[in-house]
Each structure stands twice: as C-alpha cells, then as structure tokens.
Design a protein around this motif. Structure first.
Motif, PDB file in Angstrom:
ATOM      1  N   VAL A 141       2.575 -38.496  -8.678  1.00  0.00           N
ATOM      2  CA  VAL A 141       1.782 -38.706  -7.464  1.00  0.00           C
ATOM      3  C   VAL A 141       1.734 -37.440  -6.609  1.00  0.00           C
ATOM      4  O   VAL A 141       0.659 -36.937  -6.283  1.00  0.00           O
ATOM      5  CB  VAL A 141       2.352 -39.879  -6.630  1.00  0.00           C
ATOM      6  N   ALA A 142       2.894 -36.935  -6.233  1.00  0.00           N
ATOM      7  CA  ALA A 142       2.946 -35.758  -5.359  1.00  0.00           C
ATOM      8  C   ALA A 142       4.381 -35.241  -5.283  1.00  0.00           C
ATOM      9  O   ALA A 142       5.330 -35.943  -5.637  1.00  0.00           O
ATOM     10  CB  ALA A 142       2.456 -36.109  -3.951  1.00  0.00           C
ATOM     11  N   GLU A 143       4.502 -34.008  -4.824  1.00  0.00           N
ATOM     12  CA  GLU A 143       5.805 -33.443  -4.492  1.00  0.00           C
ATOM     13  C   GLU A 143       5.844 -33.238  -2.991  1.00  0.00           C
ATOM     14  O   GLU A 143       4.978 -32.543  -2.432  1.00  0.00           O
ATOM     15  CB  GLU A 143       6.038 -32.129  -5.223  1.00  0.00           C
ATOM     16  N   VAL A 144       6.812 -33.857  -2.337  1.00  0.00           N
ATOM     17  CA  VAL A 144       6.940 -33.789  -0.883  1.00  0.00           C
ATOM     18  C   VAL A 144       8.304 -33.197  -0.540  1.00  0.00           C
ATOM     19  O   VAL A 144       9.340 -33.808  -0.839  1.00  0.00           O
ATOM     20  CB  VAL A 144       6.790 -35.183  -0.235  1.00  0.00           C
ATOM     21  N   ASP A 145       8.306 -31.991   0.025  1.00  0.00           N
ATOM     22  CA  ASP A 145       9.564 -31.319   0.409  1.00  0.00           C
ATOM     23  C   ASP A 145      10.536 -31.229  -0.766  1.00  0.00           C
ATOM     24  O   ASP A 145      11.740 -31.452  -0.628  1.00  0.00           O
ATOM     25  CB  ASP A 145      10.235 -32.045   1.577  1.00  0.00           C
ATOM     26  N   GLY A 146       9.988 -30.941  -1.942  1.00  0.00           N
ATOM     27  CA  GLY A 146      10.811 -30.782  -3.131  1.00  0.00           C
ATOM     28  C   GLY A 146      11.103 -32.061  -3.891  1.00  0.00           C
ATOM     29  O   GLY A 146      11.660 -32.024  -5.000  1.00  0.00           O
ATOM     30  N   VAL A 147      10.742 -33.218  -3.330  1.00  0.00           N
ATOM     31  CA  VAL A 147      10.966 -34.505  -3.998  1.00  0.00           C
ATOM     32  C   VAL A 147       9.699 -34.908  -4.750  1.00  0.00           C
ATOM     33  O   VAL A 147       8.608 -34.945  -4.183  1.00  0.00           O
ATOM     34  CB  VAL A 147      11.340 -35.605  -2.978  1.00  0.00           C
ATOM     35  N   ARG A 148       9.850 -35.205  -6.035  1.00  0.00           N
ATOM     36  CA  ARG A 148       8.710 -35.588  -6.880  1.00  0.00           C
ATOM     37  C   ARG A 148       8.637 -37.112  -6.974  1.00  0.00           C
ATOM     38  O   ARG A 148       9.631 -37.775  -7.282  1.00  0.00           O
ATOM     39  CB  ARG A 148       8.851 -34.966  -8.276  1.00  0.00           C
ATOM     40  N   PHE A 149       7.453 -37.666  -6.723  1.00  0.00           N
ATOM     41  CA  PHE A 149       7.235 -39.109  -6.728  1.00  0.00           C
ATOM     42  C   PHE A 149       6.400 -39.517  -7.953  1.00  0.00           C
ATOM     43  O   PHE A 149       5.355 -38.910  -8.224  1.00  0.00           O
ATOM     44  CB  PHE A 149       6.503 -39.546  -5.454  1.00  0.00           C
ATOM     45  N   TYR A 150       6.864 -40.561  -8.639  1.00  0.00           N
ATOM     46  CA  TYR A 150       6.150 -41.092  -9.805  1.00  0.00           C
ATOM     47  C   TYR A 150       5.830 -42.579  -9.596  1.00  0.00           C
ATOM     48  O   TYR A 150       6.686 -43.358  -9.174  1.00  0.00           O
ATOM     49  CB  TYR A 150       6.982 -40.929 -11.076  1.00  0.00           C
TER      50      TYR A 150
END
Length: 448
Positions: free
Chosen positions: A314-323
């Motif tokens: 989905v996206a990378e937010v502040d280094g966190v990758r979301f699936y």
C-alpha cells in the motif's frame, strides 16, 4: 433456452443478479428479481434495475412469486437449500445458478479456475497472459464482472477466463469449460457446505461435464486435488512446487520446467511468496495445456503486478511498510501471507468467522513471523486467546482507523504492518474489497 416472453425469477440481488436479469431481458425473457433485504441495503443494485426497467421486490418474497414461472436463477450468495425454493421444486421449476445461465448463452471458449485460495491472482494472470498472446479475452465470474455481463459482450471474446466459487458451482447442470482447474482445497465455507467432503464435491462439479478433448489442471501437491477422479477422456495436466511432472509445470533447482524442458528461472515471478509461485505455475500449466504462445505468457508473467487485496503493498509511511491482504478471509490465506515475510511483522487480524475456527493451528507460525498483534472485530478475543502467548505485545483496536494508527506506532521506525484478517468481513463491511479499501484509506490518511 427459449425464454421468449416467459417469466424468470432471479433470487438475491447483487451485481450478478443485475447482470443475469439484463441477460434474460436481452434474450426476450421477463425477469423478476426478489430480495430478502430492505431496499436501502441494496440501493445501488435497485437503481440499476430501475434504469433497465426490470421489476423487483425487496424486504421479503411475495406469496405468488413462482406463479407462471419457467426458471429460477440463484445469485451466488443464495443457498440452494433455503425453504423459499421448496415451492419451486414442488412445481418442477428448474433452479440454476447465474453461472449456469450465462454458460447456456456463452459463445466463447471457457477457462475456469476454482480452489480455496489463489483464484483471483491466477485468473488475473491468465487474463494478462492471453491478452499478451493477441487473443480477445474477458475476465469474469467471482470478481467484479459477472459471467452474464461478459456473455453480453459484442462481439463475443474468443476466450472467457472465469473465477468460480463453490457457491456458483452448487447449482450448475450443463456448465462445460474447455479447461478447468482446481488450485487447492482447504477448510472453508463449512457453515454453507457442512463438511470438507461436501465442499470438495461442490468444487469438483467444475469437471462434471468435461469429456474428450477437455483439459483439467490440478495441483499435484494438494492431497484433495490429487484424489479427484476426472471423467473419461479428460487430459490431466499438473503443476507442482515439489514433484517432477512429465505433463505439467514444476519447479526444480529454482527453475520452472515443463517435463525435462527449461522454461524460465523461478525468479521471473515478480510477486512474493511460495503461494504466488504456485499460482504462476497453475497459470503457465493452463497456457501450456491450451497450446498458447509460452514466450508471450512469460513476458506477461514478468510484468505482472499482482492483485488488489492480495498481499498488496500500500505505502511506506515513516519507514513502515503497509500491506493489504484483506482477501485473507480464512486461516489458510493468513498462513500464506505470514510465510511470505522473513522478518517479524505487526499483524492486524480479526473479523467474523465460522464457529470453532481453529486459530491455534497457526500459533507456531505466528510465533515465528509476528512480533505484535493488533486485533479488531467479532473474533478479536478468540484470536488474542490463541496468539497472545506467541507475540511480544497485543492490543485491541476499536476501528480500522484505530488499528492502523496503533500498528504504525508499534511497528517503530522500520517495520512491516500486515493486514491479513484470517476472517470474513461481514461484521464490519459488506465484503473483503470494502474492508481492504478502508484499510488503504486509513494508511493514506497517515501518510498525509
């Protein structure tokens, strides 16, 4: 079928029902749609029927529903054993599924795929492969495009690739795909089917009308698939991650092969996980069995980006990758998703499930692949009881937005958040697609 000026009842109102009613109308029949839910719950579909000038009823079924009716068509979500249909059977009125109705008017060669998991990825991949071969093709079935809608295309495509569910197969009679595939069979839909034997029998109906010249593509690694008995004359082609296959596609030494012939390196599959490698093998087995251009098929495979809601980045937010793996509506799908990642993830799980779902069977995998557990929905407490001792921390969320926010915080500066519910969506959402898009909206809101 000659349905000119004859009344046909469509039971259940959804996308497939609207498409079936339109197909019936185009063929000269007089469709009537009946729905138990209130109109407000199915407003979009009611509006579609109004635009087509097709009569319908909501909020219950009229007493004279089956008077002068020659055929009953069931939407995929309608159980063929409901008491409403007893009167139709008493009058010897045929009852068929929307899949069967569309098949009777289909002029295309049909490639049908079923199984507990992997159907959508495999059919989407097949669609891209056949298009890359230069052939006209439609993708339909248990997805955004009902089979009846594809049948209405003018001119008819040369091929229709169908994703087929056990619900759709329950009420088929003459459905006869040229190539049919069962990808796998694991415990699912037990409330509807009762047990694995009945569930498997529903899936096997995909082969029932096949005969000489037809092809069955089966997973040689799956015990249920390996035990399927095919009709006489049907050619069996297999795919496997584990076994050599003379007539089929398999992996050996990180190479995809057909018999003893090298086809491509296994690394050509661009989407992660062994399950997706198996899906790619299934699609390649269909293309091989159907004598399609394999070079064009491999080019399409290499460019394939995956399918929405299937371990979708989905996206990378502040280094966190979301699936987003909202399609994980059962434990087997969750198992596949967890095994995809080599580092501990923040798992967001929960929803609605069948009574007695054995969450504890995944406890060893959760212990290995999950660092933090975030739960939500009806099954939150049961999931916490099964996995609480396997993770370093667990929290319960009050909403999807809350789940995403807490998962982001708990993932730290560099981590992975995996939304793989292991449950159905019906406690909070109409379907897994709506659930997955809400998850993505919440992630996008974080990034903003």
């Amino acid at each position: 079928m000659d349905l000119q000026d004859k009344k046909v009842v469509v039971v259940g109102l959804g996308r497939s029902a609207v498409a079936a009613a339109l197909l019936l109308q185009e063929k000269g029949a007089k469709p009537f749609v009946t729905e138990l839910r209130a109109e407000a719950e199915v407003q979009t579909h009611c509006d579609a029927l109004k635009a087509l000038d097709i009569p319908y009823e909501t909020g219950g079924h009229s007493a004279d529903l089956f008077v002068d009716v020659v055929l009953v068509v069931l939407s995929p979500g309608v159980n063929p054993t409901i008491p409403l249909l007893e009167e139709a059977r008493a009058q010897s009125i045929p009852i068929i599924s929307e899949l069967e109705l569309a098949w009777r008017y289909c002029e295309s060669a049909v490639i049908a795929v079923t199984g507990t998991n992997g159907k959508t990825t495999t059919t989407e991949l097949l669609y891209q492969m056949i298009r890359n071969c230069g052939d006209s093709v439609a993708l339909a079935g248990n997805n955004d495009t009902p089979f009846s809608e594809a049948v209405l295309e003018v001119p008819a495509p040369k091929y229709v690739v169908l994703e087929v569910s056990s619900y759709q197969l329950e009420s088929v009679d003459t459905f006869h795909p040229w190539i049919a595939s069962v990808l796998n069979l694991t415990k699912d839909h037990q409330v509807r089917h009762g047990n694995m034997e009945c569930y498997g029998a529903a899936k096997e109906r995909i082969f029932a009308c096949q005969s000489w010249g037809d092809i069955a593509v089966l997973n040689a690694d799956d015990p249920w698939c390996s035990a399927i008995e095919l009709p006489d004359g049907v050619r069996e082609v297999v795919f496997s991650l584990e076994e050599w296959a003379l007539d089929g596609v398999y992996v050996r030494d990180d190479e995809i092969r057909i018999g003893d012939t090298f086809l491509a390196p296994a690394s050509i599959v661009p989407i992660p996980g062994q399950h997706n490698l198996a899906n790619a093998l299934a699609a390649l087995a269909v293309m091989y069995a159907g004598s399609f251009n394999m070079e064009a098929a491999l080019t399409a495979l290499e460019a394939f980006k995956g399918v929405e809601h299937r371990i979708e980045f989905v996206a990378e937010v502040d280094g966190v990758r979301f699936y987003n793996d909202s399609k994980a509506t059962n434990l087997d799908s969750m198992r596949v998703a967890l095994a995809t990642f080599d580092v501990p993830v923040v798992l967001v799980a929960g929803g609605q499930n069948d009574p007695g779902t054995p969450y504890e069977t995944l406890a060893p995998l959760v212990q290995e692949h999950v660092g933090v557990l975030v739960t939500l929905g009806e099954e939150a407490e049961k999931i916490e009881a099964a996995y609480g001792a396997c993770v370093t921390r667990q929290v319960r969320a009050s909403s999807m937005q809350d789940a995403v926010m807490q998962a982001k915080i708990l993932a730290g500066e560099a981590g992975i958040v995996l939304f793989s519910p292991g449950c159905k969506s019906f406690d909070m959402y109409a379907n897994f697609e709506e659930r997955g898009r809400d998850f993505k909206r919440c992630v996008e809101a974080l990034s903003e």
